[in-house]
Design an enzyme around this catalytic site. Structure first.
Site, mmCIF file in Angstrom:
data_model
loop_
_atom_site.group_PDB
_atom_site.id
_atom_site.type_symbol
_atom_site.label_atom_id
_atom_site.label_comp_id
_atom_site.label_asym_id
_atom_site.label_seq_id
_atom_site.Cartn_x
_atom_site.Cartn_y
_atom_site.Cartn_z
ATOM 1 N N LYS A 193 0.958 4.846 6.556
ATOM 2 C CA LYS A 193 0.149 5.636 5.616
ATOM 3 C C LYS A 193 0.675 7.064 5.544
ATOM 4 O O LYS A 193 1.525 7.470 6.325
ATOM 5 C CB LYS A 193 -1.322 5.678 6.053
ATOM 6 C CG LYS A 193 -1.992 4.331 6.161
ATOM 7 C CD LYS A 193 -2.159 3.656 4.828
ATOM 8 C CE LYS A 193 -2.774 2.274 5.020
ATOM 9 N NZ LYS A 193 -2.499 1.382 3.937
ATOM 10 N N SER A 208 0.799 -1.227 0.000
ATOM 11 C CA SER A 208 0.000 0.000 0.000
ATOM 12 C C SER A 208 0.833 1.280 0.000
ATOM 13 O O SER A 208 0.317 2.337 -0.332
ATOM 14 C CB SER A 208 -0.967 0.022 1.184
ATOM 15 O OG SER A 208 -0.293 0.299 2.382
#
Length: 179
Positions: free
Chosen positions: A92, A48
């Protein structure tokens, strides 16, 4: 006279040993506090955050940064997310800060109606929850993975907006490359 010198040497040796043991104890305690409160390493799992961070990269996390300050836009962060009864870390990028509105439209991220100046390798195909304007609360952040089409982030309902208490720290860089 010999007895006095012997006792003096013995006492000096005991003091040196005690001082050395004390130094080692202080170093161990200091090391514990640095590791526990200031820095940590975390292994990245999944794709990700590609191309910035790859699967199995080990990153250094500055935990002290967010103990004294707040996350800023575009910071790469480690979050602690709960999944039922278990918790796990995830990496993230922060794009939305408290009080801002976030919306993803036509592949662009809009912060307070203005296009965010960030380039991803691919156009964002799924806006998810951000298809409509999301107003962040005073303790909420919006995060996204750099590999935005292969990332479970604030756009999905099981993660959603991130609370300030979920931040572990700021990623400082790769300590060890993964695959």
């Amino acid at each position: 006279m010999k007895s006095y010198r012997y006792k003096e040497r013995r006492n000096m040796m005991i003091r040196r040993i005690a001082f050395g043991v004390g130094e080692v104890a202080v170093a161990i305690i200091l090391g514990f506090f640095v590791i526990h409160f200031a820095f940590q390493t975390v292994t990245v799992h999944g794709e990700s955050m590609q191309p910035s961070y790859n699967d199995q990269d080990v990153v250094l996390v500055n935990k002290l940064e967010y103990r004294i300050g707040d996350p800023k836009a575009l910071d790469v962060v480690v979050l602690e997310l709960e999944n039922g009864t278990t918790a796990h870390y995830t990496v993230k990028r922060v794009i939305g800060l408290p009080g801002q509105t976030v919306q993803i439209t036509d592949g662009d991220i809009l912060i307070d109606g203005k296009k965010l100046d960030i380039e991803f390798e691919e156009e964002i195909l799924s806006a998810g929850l951000a298809a409509y304007s999301i107003e962040l609360g005073e303790d909420e952040y919006f995060v996204i993975g750099d590999n935005c089409n292969n990332s479970e982030d604030s756009r999905v309902s099981n993660i959603g907006n991130i609370k300030r208490s979920q931040f572990v720290g700021k990623v400082m860089g790769v300590v060890k490359k993964g695959r």
